[in-house]
Design an enzyme around this catalytic site. Structure first.
Site, mmCIF file in Angstrom:
data_model
loop_
_atom_site.group_PDB
_atom_site.id
_atom_site.type_symbol
_atom_site.label_atom_id
_atom_site.label_comp_id
_atom_site.label_asym_id
_atom_site.label_seq_id
_atom_site.Cartn_x
_atom_site.Cartn_y
_atom_site.Cartn_z
ATOM 1 N N HIS A 1 32.846 -25.223 -27.263
ATOM 2 C CA HIS A 1 33.124 -26.654 -27.360
ATOM 3 C C HIS A 1 32.326 -27.333 -28.457
ATOM 4 C CE1 HIS A 1 34.776 -27.084 -22.997
ATOM 5 N NE2 HIS A 1 35.689 -26.728 -23.856
ATOM 6 N N CYS B 1 46.257 -20.797 -37.404
ATOM 7 C CA CYS B 1 45.701 -22.093 -37.007
ATOM 8 C C CYS B 1 44.388 -21.935 -36.252
ATOM 9 C CB CYS B 1 46.702 -22.892 -36.170
ATOM 10 S SG CYS B 1 47.226 -22.083 -34.645
#
Length: 572
Positions: free
Chosen positions: A195, A496
């Site tokens: 994160h 991506c």
């Protein structure tokens, strides 16, 4: 006479490419609150019969605060904040805390015991579930602070540009950052695709994770954080500081090039940006007045779902998708359908008690349990396409077989969507890329998850970061197999994942036959520069050298050796 301070270098894992110099500011650790702390309201102890309501209210307060922060944020930050808010709102947590209170534990002890049970459960589950441990701990500490009337842990007020240092940084802490004064983020824990790293990338901040000893640095200590070289230098000398200033000036000069993505000899490649919300799309488009990117290569639609107690209705989804498509003014927008489950639980869809959710019902597989979610999303996307006159490129995540690809393609086309693709993030999909591409119009490789599943390594397990190195030849083999299938069939193959933002890796990916790269907006200039200073033939030679290497370090070194000498200082 005082002797000069010798520089000390701490190693870590770098995220991004920039280097900065500034003073350290340490993130506040949770206040030590005794477990038998008496809960007081308006100066008076709370009656025993009201303690349960007080604790439950604290969970709601924390959830509401996190939700509000999510609403003020965007992209990955909004996504992870929304997920953490869902954790705080989880009825199972509240029910466990009530049981602990009923068993005689005082409020603070009850909260810690309740959340601790879930931390133990998630830790034992491993994989992506273990990622949620940091968020659970953040929820626990915030709830305890509310119950005890103490200030919440996290980032102190910043008054000058600083390097934020923490043992670990929860999404809620990141949301509290005043970005005017944040130069870089450094943590002792975490992984390069966790994160903190993802959010730092979105915010354009250099980041180091796995930096042992960082939390022992005193506030105000001047440090040099170099994300490209994965180092933190304590008390750098004037020469090192001057070198950073020159490098920063050179990197800023790259932004002046606004030409479309292509190699030195003009072979094109789409340079795209990742977004999570319509607001992200609008910001990216506004920052890209010269149309220096070809659109978005990853629209993470799950952001709309993660902070909801029920599935968003078709009308709400259509509004969000319409705004995102309109922001790019007809440029390419690749929309990923709902990618939830595992580390991104949904209050209304996630299966309880999955032993290993990273290998369970996540992504496209949620449709096996809740098929209406996909029906509604495709309906909303088709309506947005009609409203804007822009046909989105729609792709499904976690596809493993050609049969799944064919099923999704049939459903999407039946809904009125003409450009249909899938994600390649499961090794099985890479190995059968040709058969999958025969069913769809394009594929996009999610290198973060592909590496995780190929290397059997939790992508958020910082102490195994070497196995998840983007230069691992085995992972490159899977990317190459997928690219070959696209070349053979004449169909686009994009990337991506985090690999797309690395200028050196971008050269390899172009050499393998990748047709588009999607990344954070701030990563585009360096990637464009790398491509525009090397020919397609050079890229192909670099790809061959990387594939022939015996390990990730050797692969990267082989590519550096083939760089145009005039670019080495900026790229290596």
């Amino acid at each position: 006479m005082t002797a000069p301070v010798s520089p000390r270098v701490l190693a870590g894992v770098g995220v991004g490419r920039r280097a900065v110099v500034g003073p350290v500011v340490q993130v506040r650790e949770p206040v030590e609150v005794p477990e038998d702390t008496v809960v007081v309201r308006d100066g008076v102890p709370v009656p025993e019969e009201e303690l349960a309501d007080t604790v439950l209210a604290a969970f709601r307060t924390v959830s509401a605060d996190l939700s509000a922060r999510a609403a003020r944020s965007s992209g990955s930050l909004a996504e992870v904040l929304g997920a953490t808010a869902q954790i705080a709102a989880d009825p199972a947590l509240a029910a466990r805390a009530k049981r602990e209170l009923a068993g005689g534990k005082p409020p603070v002890a009850a909260v810690r015991s309740a959340v601790g049970a879930f931390i133990d459960m998630f830790t034992a589950a491993g994989g992506l579930m273990a990622e949620r441990v940091t968020d659970l701990a953040s929820v626990r500490d915030r709830v305890v602070a509310v119950v005890a009337g103490q200030p919440a842990p996290g980032v102190p007020d910043l008054h000058e540009p600083s390097v934020v240092v923490a043992r670990d940084l929860a999404p809620a802490d990141t949301a509290a950052l005043d970005l005017r004064y944040v130069l870089a983020i450094v943590t002792e824990l975490g992984g390069p695709t966790g994160h903190t790293a993802i959010i730092a990338g979105q915010l354009g901040l250099p980041c180091l994770v796995q930096v042992t000893g960082a939390t022992s640095l005193e506030d105000g200590t001047r440090v040099l954080v170099d994300a490209r070289h994965s180092t933190l230098e304590v008390s750098p000398d004037d020469a090192a500081v001057e070198a950073v200033a020159k490098r920063t000036e050179a990197e800023r000069a790259l932004e002046e090039d606004t030409a479309p993505g292509a190699t030195k000899d003009g072979d094109p490649i789409d340079l795209l940006v990742n977004i999570g919300t319509a607001a992200d799309a609008e910001r990216a488009a506004a920052a890209d007045d010269a149309r220096t990117v070809a659109g978005s290569g990853l629209f993470r639609t799950e952001v709309l779902f993660l902070d909801a107690q029920t599935a968003p209705p078709v009308a709400a989804q259509q509004k969000e998708y319409t705004a995102a498509l309109a922001a790019f003014g007809g440029r390419k927008v690749v929309v990923r359908t709902l990618d939830a489950g595992a580390d991104k639980p949904l209050a209304f869809a996630t299966l309880p008690g999955e032993e290993n959710p990273a290998l369970g019902v996540r992504g496209y597989r949620i449709g096996r349990i809740h098929p209406q979610l996909m029906v509604d999303q495709l309906t909303a996307l088709a309506a947005a396409a009609e409203a804007t006159g822009t046909q989105p490129w729609v792709m499904a995540p976690m596809i493993a077989t050609p049969a799944e690809a064919a099923e999704f393609a049939a459903d999407a086309r039946a809904a009125g969507l003409a450009k249909v693709g899938v994600m390649v993030e499961v090794p099985a999909a890479a190995l059968r890329a040709k058969e999958i591409l025969e069913q769809v119009d394009f594929v996009s490789i999610g290198t973060n998850d592909l590496a995780q599943y190929a290397m059997a390594t939790d992508r958020l397990k910082g102490d195994l970061a070497d196995l998840l190195d983007r230069w691992q030849p085995a992972v490159l083999d899977l990317v190459a197999a997928t690219a070959r299938a696209g070349t053979e069939l004449g169909k686009p193959v994009g990337v991506c994942g985090e690999s797309a933002a690395d200028p050196l890796m971008a050269l390899v990916l172009k050499g393998l036959g990748i047709t588009s790269l999607s990344m954070s907006l701030g990563a585009v200039p360096a990637v464009r520069f790398a491509l525009r200073h090397h020919t397609l033939e050079q890229c192909q030679a670099m790809a061959a050298a990387a594939l022939a290497a015996t390990g990730p370090t050797q692969a990267r070194d082989a590519v550096v050796a083939l760089l145009d000498p005039t670019t080495r200082d900026l790229l290596a």
